[in-house]
Design a protein around this motif. Sequence first.
Motif, PDB file in Angstrom:
ATOM      1  N   ILE A 165      40.128  38.492  47.285  1.00 64.06           N
ATOM      2  CA  ILE A 165      39.205  39.498  46.745  1.00 64.06           C
ATOM      3  C   ILE A 165      39.348  40.779  47.550  1.00 64.06           C
ATOM      4  CG2 ILE A 165      36.803  40.080  46.265  1.00 64.06           C
ATOM      5  CD1 ILE A 165      37.833  37.811  44.567  1.00 64.06           C
ATOM      6  N   HIS A 166      39.575  41.877  46.874  1.00 60.65           N
ATOM      7  CA  HIS A 166      39.638  43.175  47.550  1.00 60.65           C
ATOM      8  C   HIS A 166      38.272  43.849  47.472  1.00 60.65           C
ATOM      9  CE1 HIS A 166      40.805  47.375  48.369  1.00 60.65           C
ATOM     10  NE2 HIS A 166      41.783  46.821  49.072  1.00 60.65           N
ATOM     11  N   GLY A 167      37.925  44.564  48.518  1.00 59.98           N
ATOM     12  CA  GLY A 167      36.612  45.193  48.584  1.00 59.98           C
ATOM     13  C   GLY A 167      36.362  46.273  47.553  1.00 59.98           C
ATOM     14  N   SER A 168      37.391  46.644  46.800  1.00 56.69           N
ATOM     15  CA  SER A 168      37.206  47.660  45.767  1.00 56.69           C
ATOM     16  C   SER A 168      36.302  47.189  44.637  1.00 56.69           C
ATOM     17  CB  SER A 168      38.569  48.084  45.195  1.00 56.69           C
ATOM     18  OG  SER A 168      39.260  46.965  44.671  1.00 56.69           O
ATOM     19  N   VAL A 169      35.944  45.879  44.635  1.00 56.31           N
ATOM     20  CA  VAL A 169      35.012  45.386  43.612  1.00 56.31           C
ATOM     21  C   VAL A 169      33.612  45.953  43.826  1.00 56.31           C
ATOM     22  CG1 VAL A 169      36.271  43.243  43.173  1.00 56.31           C
ATOM     23  CG2 VAL A 169      34.513  43.297  44.951  1.00 56.31           C
TER      24      VAL A 169
END
Length: 378
Positions: A228-232
Motif C-alpha cells: 500500500i502506498h501512502g498516496s491513498v
Amino acid sequence: MKTADRKKNIAFIVAFALASLVLILIPTGFERSIYVNAEGARAEVLSTDDSTIIQTGLFRTGDQRCRVRILSGEHKGLEMDGINLLSGSLKDDKVFVPGDIAWVLIERDSDDNPIFINMIDYYRMDKEVILIALFVLALVAFSGLRGVRMVLSFVFAFLSIWKLLIPAILNGMNPLFMCVAVLILLTLVTLPMVSGMNRRSLAAILGSISAILLTVMISVFMTHYLRIHGSVLEMSESLLYSGFMDLDLTSLFSGVVCLSAGGAIMDLSIDVSAAMWEVREHSPETSGAALFKSAMEVGKAGVGTQITTLLLAYMGSYLTLMMVYMAQATPKGNIFTSKSIAAEILQTLVGSFGIVLVTPLTALIGMLLFRIKKTPVR
C-alpha cells in the motif's frame, strides 16, 4: 462531590487549560500567508448574475457574478462585484443567492486598493461555533466538572495534532514516529484527566502504550506486505506538489492507521482497568488470577462493540465508493485488489488488532499493579 475530588477536578482543569494555552501560543512556523496581497472577509451577497453559468445535467461550469457588501476587515462597508468560479464539481462548487453570507478573498493592488473579489464559500464559522457551544453545554450539563475535563482533553488532543504533529511532519520529522509520539503523549495526558492520577490510570496508560507499539509494528508490516502506498490518503499528492517532495507518504499512512485506532484503544484500556479497580476495591481478597479473568470478560464485551465502531467509521467514509462498485457490477476481484479498498481493510483490521491486544495487556498490567497491596485501593 467530595471536597477533595472537587479540588482535584479543578486542579486538572487548570493544568489542562494552561497546557492548551501553551499549545495555542506555540508558533507552527507556517503562519506566513501565500496571499500576500489579499484579505479574507465576510460578505453579504446583495444580488447575483447567473447568465454566464452553463448547466450540463447536474453540473455547472462558467462563473457567477455576485454583488457583495463586505462585513468585516479593513474594507468593511465596501460594495463591489465578486466572481464565483464554477468547475463542474458538485463537491467544490456553490451557487449563491441574495442574502447569503459568504467568505471572500479581496485581492489588492500595490496601493492596497481592492481590485478583485473571489467568492470562496459560504461563511460557516458562526454556525460551527454554535454547534461547538451546544456540544460543550450538553457535555458539561451531563458530566459536571468531569465534562469540563473532557472538553479540555478534546481541545488538547486537537491542538496537539494541529500545533505539534502536523508542523513536525511538514518540517521533515518521520511521520510514523511523530504519529506514535503524539498518540503516546495524548495517552499520558488524557487518561489521567478522565480517571485521575492513580493506579487505575497507570494500568490503562501502560496497557494502551503497549498495544499501540504492537499496533505500530503490525501496521508497518502489513502496509509493506499489501504494498500500500501512502498516496491513498486524501490530498496526499497535493502535499508533494506543494513543495514537500521528500515527505514519506507510506510512513505517514502507517502512522495514520495507528492514530485512528488510538482513541478506541485508550477507551477500552480504561474500561478494563476501571473494572479491575472496582473488583479489587470491593473484594480485596480477590486473587490475581480471578482479577485477570474478570478483566478479560469485560474486555471481551467491549472488543466487539469497539471493532464494530471502527468498521462503521471506516466504511462510512468509503460508502459511496462501495456503492459505485455495486452499481457498476464491478467484479469482486477488482474491488478487493484495488488500492483504496485494500487500504481500508488494512486500517480496519490493524486497528482491530490493537483493540484485541489492549485487553490482555491491560489486564496483565492491572493484575500486577492492583495486587501490590492487600488493602482496599484508595
